[in-house]
Design an enzyme around this catalytic site. Structure first.
Site, short mmCIF file in Angstrom:
data_model
loop_
_atom_site.label_atom_id
_atom_site.label_comp_id
_atom_site.label_asym_id
_atom_site.label_seq_id
_atom_site.Cartn_x
_atom_site.Cartn_y
_atom_site.Cartn_z
N LYS A 13 0.83 -1.22 0.00
CA LYS A 13 0.00 0.00 0.00
C LYS A 13 0.87 1.27 0.00
CE LYS A 13 -2.22 -0.92 3.88
NZ LYS A 13 -1.59 -2.19 4.29
N ARG A 88 -9.47 0.89 9.14
CA ARG A 88 -9.05 -0.47 9.45
C ARG A 88 -10.15 -1.23 10.19
NH1 ARG A 88 -3.18 0.60 9.32
NH2 ARG A 88 -1.99 -1.31 9.59
N ARG A 127 12.10 -5.62 5.40
CA ARG A 127 12.06 -4.28 4.78
C ARG A 127 12.69 -3.19 5.64
NH1 ARG A 127 5.50 -2.98 4.53
NH2 ARG A 127 5.24 -2.80 6.80
N ARG A 161 11.31 -0.59 10.97
CA ARG A 161 10.20 -0.35 11.90
C ARG A 161 10.25 -1.36 13.04
NH1 ARG A 161 4.77 0.20 8.42
NH2 ARG A 161 4.03 -0.89 10.27
N ARG A 172 -0.38 -8.68 13.53
CA ARG A 172 -0.89 -7.67 12.58
C ARG A 172 -1.77 -8.34 11.52
NH1 ARG A 172 4.51 -4.96 10.89
NH2 ARG A 172 3.23 -3.60 9.58
P1 AMP Z 1 0.85 0.61 9.27
O1 AMP Z 1 2.04 1.50 9.09
O2 AMP Z 1 -0.34 1.05 8.46
O3 AMP Z 1 1.18 -0.85 9.09
O4 AMP Z 1 0.39 0.79 10.81
C1 AMP Z 1 1.27 0.44 11.88
C2 AMP Z 1 0.48 0.30 13.16
O5 AMP Z 1 -0.16 1.55 13.47
C3 AMP Z 1 -0.66 -0.71 13.10
O6 AMP Z 1 -0.22 -2.04 13.36
C4 AMP Z 1 -1.57 -0.19 14.20
O7 AMP Z 1 -1.08 -0.49 15.49
C5 AMP Z 1 -1.45 1.33 14.02
N1 AMP Z 1 -2.47 1.86 13.07
C6 AMP Z 1 -2.23 2.45 11.85
N2 AMP Z 1 -3.37 2.83 11.27
C7 AMP Z 1 -4.36 2.46 12.12
C8 AMP Z 1 -5.78 2.55 12.07
N3 AMP Z 1 -6.42 3.08 11.01
N4 AMP Z 1 -6.48 2.08 13.14
C9 AMP Z 1 -5.87 1.54 14.21
N5 AMP Z 1 -4.55 1.40 14.30
C10 AMP Z 1 -3.79 1.86 13.28
#
Ligand code: AMP
Length: 222
Positions: A13, A88, A127, A161, A172
């Site tokens: 994404k 989400r 990554r 990360r 996740r």
């Molecule tokens: P991402 O970078 O999108 O993989 O997000 C990393 C982490 O941030 C996720 O595993 C969640 O803990 C938190 N997170 C990001 N976006 C959301 C969302 N829309 N709702 C809830 N938690 C989020």
């Protein structure tokens, strides 16, 4: 044009959102990036989110919805945005519908990047990104041309990360299937959902997305 990119962690994404940002003049809104910035700054929100993110769980809807609402209200969102990592959950999607209706900013497309879980652990665990410009790399699939130097900006610092490890990836993915996958029928019912093959090469995924969106303004074929 206002888009949502949907798909599990590691589906691509962020990579596709960055490309769309450049090609279509849209702004990428990544709630994950925003939350990581909050954690780094040590803000109240960051302190609440830190442990949750490290466990691979979702930050509570109310916190993320408020953060997203403020971001979509920034002037740069008016020219169009790509939501990457939001919504989400179904309550987040419902809140987004209300917010966008109030702002008369309708969603153009919701694009699902469809991938196999089996491929995701390898994709995620290797990554890393350039600390300077955010260019993405991977231990097995995409090393910088010269080791230790970013291809794009020449930066020499790279970041991994905290949640990109084999242990957290399982949580996740579980969160994705349980809490986020119900958005697929939600958007299918709204008639906005389109599906692309997220297992294809990055350029092919980009081509499939552009076929849905139509050629970008002043498009070349690169
Ligand atoms: P991402 O970078 O999108 O993989 O997000 C990393 C982490 O941030 C996720 O595993 C969640 O803990 C938190 N997170 C990001 N976006 C959301 C969302 N829309 N709702 C809830 N938690 C989020």
């Amino acid at each position: 044009m206002n888009l949502i990119l949907l798909g599990p962690p590691g589906a691509g994404k962020g990579t596709q959102a960055k490309r769309l940002e450049e090609r279509y003049g849209l702004v990428q809104i990544s709630t994950g990036d925003m939350l990581r910035a909050e954690v780094k700054s040590g803000s109240d929100l960051g302190q609440k989110a830190k442990g949750i993110m490290e466990r691979g769980e979702l930050v509570p809807d109310a916190l993320v919805i408020a953060m997203l609402g403020a971001r979509v209200s920034q002037p740069d969102a008016v020219s169009g945005f790509i939501l990457d990592g939001f919504p989400r959950t179904v309550p987040q999607a419902e809140a987004l519908d209300v917010l966008l209706a109030q702002k008369a900013m309708p969603l153009s497309h919701v694009i699902e990047l469809q991938v196999n879980d089996a491929a995701l652990v390898d994709r995620i665990a290797g990554r890393f990104t350039c600390a300077e410009c955010g260019e993405g790399y991977h231990d097995s699939f995409k090393q910088p041309a010269t080791a230790g130097i970013c291809d794009k900006c020449g930066g020499t610092e790279f970041i991994r990360r905290a949640d990109d490890n084999a242990t957290t990836v399982g949580a996740r993915l579980e969160a994705y299937h349980r809490q986020t996958a119900p958005l697929l029928p939600y958007y299918a019912a709204q008639g906005t959902l389109r599906v692309v093959d997220g297992m294809a090469e990055m350029a092919e995924v980009a081509r499939q997305i552009e076929a849905i969106l139509g050629a970008p303004p002043g498009a070349s074929n690169s």
